[in-house]
Write a protein that holds these residues in place. Structure first.
Motif, short mmCIF file in Angstrom:
data_model
loop_
_atom_site.label_atom_id
_atom_site.label_comp_id
_atom_site.label_asym_id
_atom_site.label_seq_id
_atom_site.Cartn_x
_atom_site.Cartn_y
_atom_site.Cartn_z
N THR A 48 0.84 -1.20 0.00
CA THR A 48 0.00 0.00 0.00
C THR A 48 0.87 1.25 0.00
O THR A 48 0.62 2.20 -0.77
CB THR A 48 -0.95 -0.01 1.21
N ILE A 125 -0.72 7.49 5.55
CA ILE A 125 -1.84 7.17 4.65
C ILE A 125 -1.96 5.66 4.48
O ILE A 125 -3.07 5.09 4.54
CB ILE A 125 -1.67 7.87 3.29
N ASP A 128 -3.48 3.98 7.49
CA ASP A 128 -4.94 4.20 7.49
C ASP A 128 -5.63 3.29 6.47
O ASP A 128 -6.66 2.68 6.78
CB ASP A 128 -5.27 5.66 7.18
N ARG A 129 -5.07 3.18 5.29
CA ARG A 129 -5.71 2.40 4.23
C ARG A 129 -5.77 0.91 4.52
O ARG A 129 -6.71 0.24 4.09
CB ARG A 129 -5.01 2.64 2.89
#
Length: 169
Positions: A48, A125, A128-129
């Motif tokens: 990710t 980020i 979080d993803r």
């Protein structure tokens, strides 16, 4: 504290002093490696993160830096191996390279303040993803931020050393 030796001992000492780590990536309730889902969770986080680096505006500076180095595909592998041991799992990077000296790993990279901040933003980020809870995000970002700051400070010191003085008093 700094990363001068080429073993995990230097990292262990550094992170034992940062916000309550019991050892390198080990907390009172288990390793961060285990808490993020071990191999599968770490793989998802790294994939990710590098997808953000490759395809999103937040990663543009990092992508440029990776293209000057060994490339993103190489970094996906190496970061997985490093973070595995860093977070308290198998020490894959040490097994392959004989050390986990982050300064040596980044000698060829200009770790500016902007690059440091971009890396931290992309990692936040990514965390979080993949759906990690906020408390775990904070526990991960603390040592990530510490290392990123040390690398940026080391880069600034190296640049200052390489620059000739304007004049000698």
């Amino acid at each position: 504290m700094h990363f001068t030796d080429r073993t995990d001992a230097g990292l262990t000492r550094t992170f034992a002093a940062v916000g309550g780590a019991v050892g390198l990536g080990i907390t009172s309730d288990g390793s961060l490696y285990e808490l993020i889902g071990a191999d599968k969770g770490l793989r998802a986080l790294i994939e990710t993160f590098y997808d953000i680096v490759e395809f999103e505006p937040e990663g543009e500076l990092l992508l440029t830096l990776h293209r000057r180095g060994h490339g993103v595909a190489h970094s996906r592998i190496e970061q997985f191996d490093f973070l595995s041991g860093f977070l308290g799992g198998p020490r894959l990077y040490v097994e392959h390279h004989g050390h986990s000296d982050v300064r040596a790993m980044h000698e060829h990279v200009d770790v500016s303040e902007e690059a440091r901040d971009a890396w931290l933003k992309c990692m936040a980020i990514a965390i979080d993803r993949v759906g990690l809870p906020n408390d775990l995000k904070q526990r991960l970002m603390m040592p990530f931020t510490h290392v990123a700051k040390l690398l940026q400070d080391a880069n600034a010191a190296n640049v200052a050393i390489r620059q000739p003085p304007d004049r000698i008093a």
